[in-house]
Design a protein around this motif. Structure first.
Motif, PDB file in Angstrom:
ATOM      1  N   SER A  99      26.970   1.064 -12.171  1.00 46.91           N
ATOM      2  CA  SER A  99      25.937   0.567 -11.250  1.00 46.91           C
ATOM      3  C   SER A  99      25.270  -0.728 -11.718  1.00 46.91           C
ATOM      4  N   SER A 100      25.761  -1.337 -12.771  1.00 47.67           N
ATOM      5  CA  SER A 100      25.111  -2.540 -13.292  1.00 47.67           C
ATOM      6  C   SER A 100      25.563  -3.810 -12.584  1.00 47.67           C
ATOM      7  N   MET A 101      26.722  -3.752 -11.930  1.00 51.89           N
ATOM      8  CA  MET A 101      27.315  -4.940 -11.332  1.00 51.89           C
ATOM      9  C   MET A 101      27.709  -4.649  -9.889  1.00 51.89           C
ATOM     10  N   LEU A 102      27.600  -5.661  -9.050  1.00 55.32           N
ATOM     11  CA  LEU A 102      28.029  -5.561  -7.659  1.00 55.32           C
ATOM     12  C   LEU A 102      29.002  -6.690  -7.376  1.00 55.32           C
ATOM     13  N   CYS A 103      30.078  -6.363  -6.671  1.00 53.95           N
ATOM     14  CA  CYS A 103      30.994  -7.387  -6.174  1.00 53.95           C
ATOM     15  C   CYS A 103      30.787  -7.508  -4.670  1.00 53.95           C
ATOM     16  N   SER A 104      30.779  -8.728  -4.175  1.00 52.46           N
ATOM     17  CA  SER A 104      30.729  -8.952  -2.730  1.00 52.46           C
ATOM     18  C   SER A 104      31.757 -10.020  -2.368  1.00 52.46           C
ATOM     19  N   VAL A 105      32.403  -9.827  -1.227  1.00 48.65           N
ATOM     20  CA  VAL A 105      33.457 -10.749  -0.800  1.00 48.65           C
ATOM     21  C   VAL A 105      33.238 -11.099   0.668  1.00 48.65           C
ATOM     22  N   GLY A 106      33.792 -12.256   1.063  1.00 49.98           N
ATOM     23  CA  GLY A 106      33.595 -12.664   2.435  1.00 49.98           C
ATOM     24  C   GLY A 106      34.470 -13.829   2.831  1.00 49.98           C
ATOM     25  N   ALA A 107      34.100 -14.481   3.929  1.00 50.10           N
ATOM     26  CA  ALA A 107      34.836 -15.629   4.418  1.00 50.10           C
ATOM     27  C   ALA A 107      34.710 -16.795   3.437  1.00 50.10           C
ATOM     28  N   SER A 108      35.567 -17.788   3.632  1.00 52.67           N
ATOM     29  CA  SER A 108      35.597 -18.969   2.766  1.00 52.67           C
ATOM     30  C   SER A 108      35.987 -18.631   1.335  1.00 52.67           C
ATOM     31  N   LYS A 109      36.902 -17.656   1.162  1.00 56.73           N
ATOM     32  CA  LYS A 109      37.535 -17.354  -0.137  1.00 56.73           C
ATOM     33  C   LYS A 109      36.546 -16.874  -1.188  1.00 56.73           C
ATOM     34  N   ALA A 110      35.393 -16.383  -0.763  1.00 58.29           N
ATOM     35  CA  ALA A 110      34.309 -16.112  -1.699  1.00 58.29           C
ATOM     36  C   ALA A 110      34.431 -14.749  -2.361  1.00 58.29           C
ATOM     37  N   VAL A 111      34.309 -14.701  -3.698  1.00 54.99           N
ATOM     38  CA  VAL A 111      34.174 -13.464  -4.469  1.00 54.99           C
ATOM     39  C   VAL A 111      33.000 -13.652  -5.421  1.00 54.99           C
ATOM     40  N   PHE A 112      31.944 -12.852  -5.222  1.00 56.07           N
ATOM     41  CA  PHE A 112      30.738 -12.992  -6.037  1.00 56.07           C
ATOM     42  C   PHE A 112      30.523 -11.736  -6.867  1.00 56.07           C
ATOM     43  N   LEU A 113      30.035 -11.931  -8.084  1.00 61.11           N
ATOM     44  CA  LEU A 113      29.606 -10.830  -8.944  1.00 61.11           C
ATOM     45  C   LEU A 113      28.115 -10.977  -9.209  1.00 61.11           C
TER      46      LEU A 113
END
Length: 421
Positions: A226-240
């Motif tokens: 639960s310490s990290m979240l990944c989010s992804v979306g349009a425009s090739k985005a991968v965020f941590l």
């Protein structure tokens, strides 16, 4: 970095065994927008299976009873037929929290589902907890539904009763995920380009808005601790994201088209992302390296044409609960099961118009939802994991990847315990 050039004929690969299917009832308007099953979910304790049947309806069925029905009546079941009618117990006495079937009308098209359960010792971050309307206990099981109008509705899974109505997003709530630690922290991903963090132990108070995506956010997933979240979306985005400080850790670069799904391995050492560029990437989320590539088109499209192979777009990805397999679902009408230490699928299965997939709590079954509101189930591969894989998983129960790499042991041992490209 390994990739999958399908040098072997996929017809020769082992076909996954069909367990069963739940078919949505036919309707004269079932070809119109609204029938899609965008999301399927298994309760963490294996008690329930839920799916969006289309047209505002979510169905919850006791998972063990569902499996029994498949064995008794064969693989095919109609989702509202008599063969799937389950015993309904009274809500008093010892039967209070026994799973029962529920049909929930959410009032709008359902795009996302997530189960959450409470651990009493995980306190809310709110100080004035004595003023709360809800006292979520250890035996509580919640179902969150993300809707087309931007609302999130929270339901009691055992009774089907609406508990909370969370209102803040201004666009479709495309995905939901609960923190695995029992804190009842919920994160929502929306087409309004934001992620929002909600504390259900604080009566659904919105704690934080995570901004950084420049376009729609498609999916989000918590790491196992639960310490990290990944989010992804349009425009090739991968965020941590760091979920203690609510700050961005890093942005992962590599995909060539919209990234639509993500999932962490059960030990938190790996991250899988699926993209319309026809690829699934396996990342080391701690340093941002791509460790493996699972391609669904050969030869792979060049970056300039990465959006042109829309019959091979990957729609969904899910890690098995033993961390050995990744399932992917693509527009080429196939579900594929990949081993993380092999570069070609170990099993495949046909599915038409698939949109989403998820493993059961014990990892023995994969469920996939389709555009007509139906669900299909397959047995997952059963192979003996390597000693190396067992060692990797075991040590990460005690320490994260960063600490494994700093162990005062010979470099060969560290290499053996690491996921390397």
């Amino acid at each position: 970095m390994a990739s999958f050039p399908p040098r072997v004929n996929e017809k020769e690969i082992v076909r996954s065994r069909t367990i069963g299917e739940l078919l949505a009832p036919a309707a004269p308007f079932d070809k119109k927008c609204g029938s899609e099953n965008w999301t399927v979910a298994f309760a963490p304790d294996g008690s329930y299976f839920a799916w969006s049947q289309g047209y505002r309806i979510v169905k919850l069925v006791p998972w063990s009873q569902c499996l029994k029905n498949f064995l008794l009546h064969g693989s095919k079941n109609v989702a509202n037929s008599s063969c799937l009618k389950l015993t309904r117990q009274d809500s008093n006495g010892g039967q209070k929290n026994k799973p029962r079937e529920h049909i929930i009308d959410c009032g709008d098209i359902v795009w996302s589902l997530a189960f959450g359960s409470s651990v009493p010792e995980k306190q809310s971050r709110c100080v004035n907890i004595e003023w709360h309307r809800f006292r979520f206990g250890q035996d509580q099981l919640l179902l969150a539904t993300g809707l087309n109008n931007g609302r999130i509705k929270i339901w009691d899974a055992y009774t089907g009763k609406l508990l909370l109505n969370l209102v803040d997003h201004i666009e479709v709530v495309r995905d939901l995920t609960f923190a695995p630690d029992g804190s009842l922290i919920l994160v929502s991903a929306s087409r309004d380009k934001t992620l929002r963090v909600w504390d259900l132990k604080d009566d659904g108070n919105m704690m934080k808005v995570l901004r950084g995506h420049q376009n729609w956010v498609y999916s989000c997933a918590f790491s196992p601790d639960s310490s990290m979240l990944c989010s992804v979306g349009a425009s090739k985005a991968v965020f941590l994201w760091n979920m203690d400080k609510y700050t961005m850790i890093r942005k992962l670069e590599g995909h060539h088209h919209d990234v639509v799904a993500c999932d962490f391995s059960p030990d938190g050492a790996l991250l899988a992302t699926a993209s319309y560029d026809t690829r699934v990437y396996i990342w080391d989320p701690h340093n941002g390296d791509i460790l493996m590539e699972f391609g669904h088109l050969f030869p792979p499209p060049t970056p300039i044409f990465a959006g042109g192979a829309n019959d091979r777009w990957v729609r969904s990805v899910s890690f098995s609960h033993d961390g050995l397999y990744v399932a992917s679902l693509a527009d080429d009408k196939m579900v594929r099961f990949w081993r993380i230490d092999e570069d070609c699928p170990v099993q495949i299965a046909p599915v038409n118009n698939g949109l989403c997939c998820a493993f059961s709590a014990d990892g023995s079954v994969l469920a996939a939802g389709t555009q007509d509101g139906s669900v299909y189930f397959w047995a997952t591969p059963r192979q003996v994991p390597s000693l190396q894989h067992l060692c990797r998983m075991a040590i990460r129960r005690m320490m994260p990847t960063q600490e494994v790499q700093k162990l005062p042991v010979p470099s060969k041992v560290v290499e053996f315990l690491s996921y390397c490209d």
